[in-house]
Design a protein around this motif. Structure first.
Motif, PDB file in Angstrom:
ATOM      1  N   THR A  56       0.829  -1.201   0.000  1.00  0.00           N
ATOM      2  CA  THR A  56       0.000   0.000   0.000  1.00  0.00           C
ATOM      3  C   THR A  56       0.868   1.257   0.000  1.00  0.00           C
ATOM      4  OG1 THR A  56      -1.724  -1.195   1.184  1.00  0.00           O
ATOM      5  CG2 THR A  56      -1.852   1.210   1.222  1.00  0.00           C
ATOM      6  N   ILE A  57       1.906   1.268   0.806  1.00  0.00           N
ATOM      7  CA  ILE A  57       2.822   2.421   0.852  1.00  0.00           C
ATOM      8  C   ILE A  57       3.523   2.579  -0.495  1.00  0.00           C
ATOM      9  CG2 ILE A  57       4.935   3.328   1.911  1.00  0.00           C
ATOM     10  CD1 ILE A  57       3.941   1.995   4.545  1.00  0.00           C
ATOM     11  N   TRP A  58       3.970   1.491  -1.076  1.00  0.00           N
ATOM     12  CA  TRP A  58       4.617   1.551  -2.385  1.00  0.00           C
ATOM     13  C   TRP A  58       3.647   2.104  -3.431  1.00  0.00           C
ATOM     14  CZ3 TRP A  58       3.304  -1.154  -6.856  1.00  0.00           C
ATOM     15  CH2 TRP A  58       4.179  -0.983  -7.929  1.00  0.00           C
ATOM     16  N   ALA A  59       2.387   1.641  -3.416  1.00  0.00           N
ATOM     17  CA  ALA A  59       1.386   2.136  -4.369  1.00  0.00           C
ATOM     18  C   ALA A  59       1.148   3.629  -4.178  1.00  0.00           C
ATOM     19  CB  ALA A  59       0.084   1.355  -4.213  1.00  0.00           C
ATOM     20  N   LEU A  72       3.285   5.888  -2.976  1.00  0.00           N
ATOM     21  CA  LEU A  72       4.460   6.622  -3.479  1.00  0.00           C
ATOM     22  C   LEU A  72       4.464   6.656  -5.011  1.00  0.00           C
ATOM     23  CD1 LEU A  72       7.188   5.352  -0.997  1.00  0.00           C
ATOM     24  CD2 LEU A  72       6.079   7.600  -1.026  1.00  0.00           C
ATOM     25  N   ALA A  73       4.121   5.558  -5.646  1.00  0.00           N
ATOM     26  CA  ALA A  73       4.055   5.519  -7.107  1.00  0.00           C
ATOM     27  C   ALA A  73       2.959   6.461  -7.611  1.00  0.00           C
ATOM     28  CB  ALA A  73       3.791   4.102  -7.582  1.00  0.00           C
ATOM     29  N   VAL A 131       1.875   9.213  -6.086  1.00  0.00           N
ATOM     30  CA  VAL A 131       2.346  10.593  -5.898  1.00  0.00           C
ATOM     31  C   VAL A 131       3.283  10.986  -7.030  1.00  0.00           C
ATOM     32  CG1 VAL A 131       3.752  12.085  -4.418  1.00  0.00           C
ATOM     33  CG2 VAL A 131       1.993  10.632  -3.406  1.00  0.00           C
ATOM     34  N   ARG A 132       4.174  10.125  -7.419  1.00  0.00           N
ATOM     35  CA  ARG A 132       5.144  10.423  -8.483  1.00  0.00           C
ATOM     36  C   ARG A 132       4.481  10.542  -9.858  1.00  0.00           C
ATOM     37  NH1 ARG A 132       9.007   6.297  -6.045  1.00  0.00           N
ATOM     38  NH2 ARG A 132      10.118   7.544  -4.530  1.00  0.00           N
ATOM     39  N   ALA A 133       3.346   9.874 -10.046  1.00  0.00           N
ATOM     40  CA  ALA A 133       2.676   9.874 -11.342  1.00  0.00           C
ATOM     41  C   ALA A 133       2.009  11.215 -11.664  1.00  0.00           C
ATOM     42  CB  ALA A 133       1.649   8.757 -11.402  1.00  0.00           C
ATOM     43  N   PHE A 134       1.704  12.016 -10.645  1.00  0.00           N
ATOM     44  CA  PHE A 134       1.008  13.284 -10.856  1.00  0.00           C
ATOM     45  C   PHE A 134       1.858  14.454 -10.395  1.00  0.00           C
ATOM     46  CE2 PHE A 134      -2.429  10.213 -10.603  1.00  0.00           C
ATOM     47  CZ  PHE A 134      -3.230  10.598 -11.673  1.00  0.00           C
ATOM     48  N   GLU A 135       2.347  15.244 -11.351  1.00  0.00           N
ATOM     49  CA  GLU A 135       3.119  16.450 -11.036  1.00  0.00           C
ATOM     50  C   GLU A 135       2.165  17.606 -10.723  1.00  0.00           C
ATOM     51  OE1 GLU A 135       6.699  16.972 -11.759  1.00  0.00           O
ATOM     52  OE2 GLU A 135       7.030  14.838 -12.019  1.00  0.00           O
ATOM     53  N   ASP A 136       1.041  17.641 -11.417  1.00  0.00           N
ATOM     54  CA  ASP A 136       0.057  18.702 -11.254  1.00  0.00           C
ATOM     55  C   ASP A 136      -0.768  18.438  -9.986  1.00  0.00           C
ATOM     56  OD1 ASP A 136      -1.719  20.803 -11.754  1.00  0.00           O
ATOM     57  OD2 ASP A 136      -2.972  19.568 -13.082  1.00  0.00           O
ATOM     58  N   ALA A 174      -4.682  17.913 -10.329  1.00  0.00           N
ATOM     59  CA  ALA A 174      -4.972  16.604 -10.925  1.00  0.00           C
ATOM     60  C   ALA A 174      -4.690  15.494  -9.916  1.00  0.00           C
ATOM     61  CB  ALA A 174      -4.126  16.401 -12.180  1.00  0.00           C
ATOM     62  N   PHE A 175      -3.617  15.654  -9.160  1.00  0.00           N
ATOM     63  CA  PHE A 175      -3.290  14.676  -8.115  1.00  0.00           C
ATOM     64  C   PHE A 175      -4.412  14.600  -7.074  1.00  0.00           C
ATOM     65  CE2 PHE A 175      -1.534  13.920  -3.856  1.00  0.00           C
ATOM     66  CZ  PHE A 175      -1.100  12.624  -4.023  1.00  0.00           C
ATOM     67  N   ALA A 176      -4.911  15.747  -6.653  1.00  0.00           N
ATOM     68  CA  ALA A 176      -5.971  15.784  -5.643  1.00  0.00           C
ATOM     69  C   ALA A 176      -7.230  15.078  -6.153  1.00  0.00           C
ATOM     70  CB  ALA A 176      -6.284  17.222  -5.250  1.00  0.00           C
ATOM     71  N   ARG A 177      -7.642  15.373  -7.405  1.00  0.00           N
ATOM     72  CA  ARG A 177      -8.829  14.728  -7.976  1.00  0.00           C
ATOM     73  C   ARG A 177      -8.635  13.211  -8.076  1.00  0.00           C
ATOM     74  NH1 ARG A 177      -8.587  18.831 -11.405  1.00  0.00           N
ATOM     75  NH2 ARG A 177      -7.734  17.552 -13.081  1.00  0.00           N
ATOM     76  N   ALA A 178      -7.495  12.807  -8.606  1.00  0.00           N
ATOM     77  CA  ALA A 178      -7.221  11.372  -8.765  1.00  0.00           C
ATOM     78  C   ALA A 178      -7.159  10.677  -7.405  1.00  0.00           C
ATOM     79  CB  ALA A 178      -5.928  11.171  -9.541  1.00  0.00           C
ATOM     80  N   SER A 179      -6.579  11.348  -6.436  1.00  0.00           N
ATOM     81  CA  SER A 179      -6.480  10.775  -5.085  1.00  0.00           C
ATOM     82  C   SER A 179      -7.858  10.538  -4.493  1.00  0.00           C
ATOM     83  CB  SER A 179      -5.681  11.686  -4.161  1.00  0.00           C
ATOM     84  OG  SER A 179      -4.351  11.747  -4.568  1.00  0.00           O
TER      85      SER A 179
END
Length: 171
Positions: free
Chosen positions: A17-20, A22-23, A25-30, A33-38
């Motif tokens: 879960t921690i690895w997923a 971190l991966a 977080v790295r996939a979204f620079e914006d 977009a990161f907040a929506r996807a999260s």
């Protein structure tokens, strides 16, 4: 997951879960977009977890589902045997000998060459007062693989029948 499978909450899942995360977080620079996807991803995971736990919290429904899957699913003999033996052991631990008896019978039907199943079946039959049937099951188990525990159980069954000399020989 048919029989109260709580792997979703297991300790070994924590590193994955921690690895997923971190991966992710790295996939979204914006950040927006990161907040929506999260919210979408972790919200879906939370909903799944709530329903998963809710589904598996009812022990009786889980047992019924597990038995139904064993009876109807096209699985191999090894999986069928393991499933019925697991269910039988669960029933024995719950002190429900009649369902355990039938579950061991189904396990034997799937793998009649396993001595352990015959011994467990015999012990369950003995607990139910079916001494003659227990002796037949123990005899089959010792034909397949002689084991000291089985001879001890034979002795117990023979004692119940009042055959003390035969019981001593079995012991």
């Amino acid at each position: 997951g048919a029989f109260r499978d709580w792997d979703v909450l297991s300790l070994p899942a924590v590193p994955a879960t921690i690895w997923a995360l971190l991966a992710f977080v790295r996939a979204f620079e914006d950040r927006p977009a990161f907040a929506r996807a999260s919210w979408q991803t972790w919200g879906a995971c939370a909903i799944h977890t709530v329903f998963w736990v809710g589904l598996n919290a009812d022990a009786e429904a889980a047992e019924t589902r597990f038995e139904s899957n064993l009876s109807r699913a096209p699985i191999g003999a090894h999986a069928t045997t393991y499933g019925w033996e697991t269910l039988a052991a669960h029933y024995r631990l719950s002190n429900r000998m009649e369902p355990a008896f039938h579950a061991y019978r189904r396990a034997i039907d799937a793998s009649p060459e396993k001595a352990r199943l015959w011994t467990c079946f015999g012990t369950t039959a003995l607990d139910l007062g079916r001494t003659e049937l227990a002796l037949k099951a123990y005899a089959r188990g010792t034909e397949l693989e002689p084991h000291p525990e089985t001879f001890y159980n034979i002795g117990l069954a023979l004692e119940e029948l009042g055959r003390r000399d035969d019981a001593i020989k079995a012991y």
